[in-house]
Motif scaffolding. Structure first.
Motif, short mmCIF file in Angstrom:
data_model
loop_
_atom_site.label_atom_id
_atom_site.label_comp_id
_atom_site.label_asym_id
_atom_site.label_seq_id
_atom_site.Cartn_x
_atom_site.Cartn_y
_atom_site.Cartn_z
N VAL A 1 15.50 -8.98 11.63
CA VAL A 1 15.37 -7.00 12.24
C VAL A 1 16.09 -6.72 10.71
CG1 VAL A 1 16.02 -5.36 14.15
CG2 VAL A 1 14.96 -8.23 14.43
N GLY A 2 16.47 -5.28 10.58
CA GLY A 2 16.22 -4.54 9.44
C GLY A 2 16.73 -3.93 9.77
N TRP A 3 17.95 -2.66 9.09
CA TRP A 3 17.78 -1.36 9.47
C TRP A 3 17.84 -0.56 7.43
CZ3 TRP A 3 18.07 1.95 13.61
CH2 TRP A 3 18.31 1.41 14.92
N CYS B 1 14.33 1.36 12.34
CA CYS B 1 14.28 0.12 12.37
C CYS B 1 13.46 -0.23 12.19
CB CYS B 1 14.64 -0.63 14.18
SG CYS B 1 14.48 -2.47 14.70
N GLY B 2 13.20 -1.94 11.44
CA GLY B 2 11.97 -2.44 11.03
C GLY B 2 12.23 -4.11 11.31
N ALA B 3 11.08 -5.01 11.74
CA ALA B 3 11.07 -6.39 11.82
C ALA B 3 9.90 -7.17 11.45
CB ALA B 3 11.27 -6.40 13.79
N TRP C 1 7.35 -1.21 12.93
CA TRP C 1 8.50 -0.10 12.02
C TRP C 1 8.62 0.26 13.84
CZ3 TRP C 1 11.40 0.18 8.01
CH2 TRP C 1 11.39 -0.62 7.03
N GLY C 2 10.16 1.38 13.78
CA GLY C 2 9.92 1.99 15.03
C GLY C 2 9.38 2.69 14.05
#
Length: 124
Positions: free
Chosen positions: A34-36, A96-98, A114-115
């Motif tokens: 999970v990334g920002w 936020c991405g995953a 993605w959010g």
């Protein structure tokens, strides 16, 4: 499939702290990275930090190293980004991405989920 929802954005003065969160109440983040990422007005989206859920290993971009901390929340199935000593240049929409897998990549093209983003504004 993940449905990511960011929360916690807002407006703060420089030097203050803010925590933003990314969650998917209906899924689990096991086996995901999970990334920002963030996108400032007029700029491209850039990597901020990422965490490998299974091992808790994290990676940061240089400009936030020592100020931001990414962490996982096993109870809420969420990933938090604790931002301290905020600067006006941190102003951006934070996404936020995953991605499935274990590579802590900075490459946003590698993230499949993605959010919608949350706005962070830091005033001087």
């Amino acid at each position: 499939q993940l449905s990511l929802v960011e929360s916690g954005g807002g407006s703060v003065q420089a030097g203050k702290s803010l925590r933003i969160s990314c969650a998917d109440p209906d899924s689990r983040f096991a086996d995901y990275v999970v990334g920002w990422f963030r996108q400032a007005p007029g700029k491209e989206r850039e990597f901020v930090a990422a965490i490998r859920w299974n091992t808790d290993e994290a990676r940061y971009t240089d400009s936030v190293q020592g100020r931001f901390v990414i962490s996982r929340d096993n109870v809420r199935n969420a990933v938090h980004l604790q931002m301290s000593n905020l600067k006006p240049e941190d102003t951006a929409v934070y996404y936020c991405g995953a991605r499935v897998g274990s590579v802590l990549t900075r490459n946003e093209a590698m993230y499949g989920f993605w959010g919608q983003g949350t706005q962070v504004i830091v005033s001087s």
